[in-house]
Motif scaffolding. Structure first.
Motif, short mmCIF file in Angstrom:
data_model
loop_
_atom_site.label_atom_id
_atom_site.label_comp_id
_atom_site.label_asym_id
_atom_site.label_seq_id
_atom_site.Cartn_x
_atom_site.Cartn_y
_atom_site.Cartn_z
N GLN A 194 -31.38 -6.40 39.28
CA GLN A 194 -32.68 -5.97 38.72
C GLN A 194 -32.73 -6.22 37.21
N ALA A 195 -31.62 -5.95 36.52
CA ALA A 195 -31.59 -6.20 35.07
C ALA A 195 -31.73 -7.70 34.78
N MET A 196 -31.07 -8.50 35.61
CA MET A 196 -31.18 -9.95 35.44
C MET A 196 -32.62 -10.42 35.67
N ARG A 197 -33.22 -9.93 36.75
CA ARG A 197 -34.56 -10.39 37.14
C ARG A 197 -35.64 -9.94 36.17
N TYR A 198 -35.58 -8.68 35.73
CA TYR A 198 -36.70 -8.14 34.94
C TYR A 198 -36.45 -8.17 33.43
N ILE A 199 -35.21 -8.24 32.98
CA ILE A 199 -34.92 -8.15 31.55
C ILE A 199 -34.32 -9.44 30.99
N ILE A 200 -33.25 -9.91 31.59
CA ILE A 200 -32.48 -11.01 30.99
C ILE A 200 -33.13 -12.37 31.27
N LEU A 201 -33.38 -12.68 32.55
CA LEU A 201 -33.87 -14.03 32.89
C LEU A 201 -35.23 -14.37 32.26
N PRO A 202 -36.20 -13.44 32.22
CA PRO A 202 -37.47 -13.82 31.56
C PRO A 202 -37.30 -14.26 30.11
N GLN A 203 -36.37 -13.60 29.39
CA GLN A 203 -36.12 -14.01 27.99
C GLN A 203 -35.32 -15.31 27.94
N ALA A 204 -34.36 -15.45 28.85
CA ALA A 204 -33.53 -16.66 28.86
C ALA A 204 -34.36 -17.89 29.20
N VAL A 205 -35.30 -17.75 30.13
CA VAL A 205 -36.14 -18.89 30.52
C VAL A 205 -36.94 -19.39 29.34
N ARG A 206 -37.41 -18.46 28.51
CA ARG A 206 -38.18 -18.86 27.33
C ARG A 206 -37.33 -19.68 26.36
N ILE A 207 -36.04 -19.34 26.28
CA ILE A 207 -35.14 -20.05 25.36
C ILE A 207 -34.76 -21.42 25.91
N ILE A 208 -34.52 -21.50 27.22
CA ILE A 208 -34.01 -22.76 27.79
C ILE A 208 -35.12 -23.72 28.18
N LEU A 209 -36.36 -23.30 28.02
CA LEU A 209 -37.46 -24.17 28.45
C LEU A 209 -37.44 -25.55 27.78
N PRO A 210 -37.24 -25.66 26.45
CA PRO A 210 -37.20 -27.00 25.84
C PRO A 210 -36.09 -27.90 26.39
N PRO A 211 -34.82 -27.43 26.45
CA PRO A 211 -33.79 -28.31 27.03
C PRO A 211 -34.03 -28.63 28.50
N VAL A 212 -34.62 -27.70 29.25
CA VAL A 212 -34.92 -27.99 30.65
C VAL A 212 -35.96 -29.11 30.74
N GLY A 213 -36.95 -29.06 29.84
CA GLY A 213 -37.96 -30.12 29.82
C GLY A 213 -37.36 -31.46 29.47
N ASN A 214 -36.43 -31.46 28.51
CA ASN A 214 -35.77 -32.71 28.15
C ASN A 214 -34.96 -33.27 29.32
N GLU A 215 -34.34 -32.38 30.09
CA GLU A 215 -33.59 -32.83 31.27
C GLU A 215 -34.53 -33.47 32.29
N PHE A 216 -35.75 -32.97 32.38
CA PHE A 216 -36.72 -33.55 33.32
C PHE A 216 -37.07 -34.98 32.90
N VAL A 217 -37.25 -35.19 31.60
CA VAL A 217 -37.54 -36.54 31.10
C VAL A 217 -36.35 -37.47 31.35
N ALA A 218 -35.13 -36.96 31.07
CA ALA A 218 -33.93 -37.78 31.31
C ALA A 218 -33.76 -38.08 32.79
N LEU A 219 -34.11 -37.11 33.64
CA LEU A 219 -34.00 -37.32 35.08
C LEU A 219 -34.93 -38.44 35.54
N LEU A 220 -36.13 -38.47 34.98
CA LEU A 220 -37.09 -39.53 35.35
C LEU A 220 -36.50 -40.91 35.04
N LYS A 221 -35.88 -41.03 33.88
CA LYS A 221 -35.30 -42.33 33.52
C LYS A 221 -34.08 -42.66 34.40
#
Length: 281
Positions: A194-221
């Motif tokens: 519950q702590a992971m789902r409601y507290i930790i992951l929502p904040q972590a997702v906001r931080i990792i969103l840029p590198p995750v997006g870059n991985e999507f571009v690299a995956l396309l290539k």
């Protein structure tokens, strides 16, 4: 700094941006994207033979490339989340399995993994099935008769390879959240998940969103590599057209432009999301 001061500074910055000439406010990378699109359309309309003919031939390949990229990326997110949680697990067995997966897969090139999954794994499964045919005949026959679909093998190869890199991104994002937040959540009576789902992951997702997006571009290539396992993606369709017409320059120019259009567009989307999710410090 008080809330009123932050609001005042934000308004000042906004008004400063608005006073700039319009050509300075336009994102130059969007201009590059538009330029590449216009060049592609100009070639197709001004020289139907061969550029329109190449574009029509590549249309199926574009759809296959996007399908493989999107499907693989969804699976990569799932694998990355599981792998990231495994890397920070307190259970040594789970942490060890996740760490071995990440270290081993990151040490093998993607091309080798694709070739192994499509060409070598059926042989490995067949040999295992032959050894098990006396103990579990029905299960052994299933292993012996397994035939991999090129599309499925390509998705599996990309998911396994990029899942390892994504696991590290999730691990870094989760570990960047102060431990006090987990302790506070547990003190409020939340379970670990519950702590992971409601507290930790929502904040972590906001931080990792840029590198995750870059991985999507690299995956396309990198999806162009799946052409080695007989997937009719854009690269393979380009090779087929070039082999039948010997128009190497025109064919690969059109393939490069189409990849560039897709990657520039995705890069701009990633940059937009990065601006929207940046923390104000």
């Amino acid at each position: 700094m008080t809330y009123k001061e932050i609001r005042a500074n934000t308004k000042t910055l906004t008004s400063t941006e608005e006073t700039k000439p319009i050509w300075q406010r336009i994102d130059r990378w969007w201009l590059l994207f538009i330029s590449v699109v216009l060049i592609t359309l100009f070639l197709i309309s001004s020289k139907p033979d061969p550029y329109r003919r190449i574009f029509v031939f590549l249309e199926d390949g574009v759809r296959v490339t996007m399908s493989i990229t999107v499907l693989s990326f969804l699976l990569i997110l799932l694998v990355g989340l599981i792998g990231g949680l495994g890397r920070i697990a307190k259970n040594p067995l789970i942490k060890g399995i996740a760490s071995i997966y990440v270290e081993v897969i990151r040490g093998i090139p993607l091309l080798v993994q694709l070739l192994f999954i499509y060409y070598a794994s059926p042989i490995l499964l067949r040999d295992v099935g032959i050894k098990l045919i006396g103990a579990w005949p029905s299960f052994a026959h299933r292993l012996i008769n397994i035939k991999l679909n090129p599309f499925g093998a390509a998705v599996a190869g990309l998911t396994i390879c990029y899942g390892a890199y994504m696991s590290e991104i999730f691990r870094a994002g989760i570990e960047s959240i102060p431990k006090g937040q987990m302790e506070a959540a547990r003190s409020l009576g939340m379970s670990y998940f519950q702590a992971m789902r409601y507290i930790i992951l929502p904040q972590a997702v906001r931080i990792i969103l840029p590198p995750v997006g870059n991985e999507f571009v690299a995956l396309l290539k990198d999806s162009s590599l799946v052409s080695v396992v007989a997937v009719a993606d854009m690269t393979r369709r380009g090779r087929e057209f070039m082999a039948s017409t010997f128009l190497a320059l025109e064919t690969w120019m059109m393939v490069a432009l189409l990849y560039l259009v897709m990657t520039l567009f995705l890069s701009r989307i990633v940059a937009y999301l990065e601006r929207k999710t940046t923390f104000v410090r």
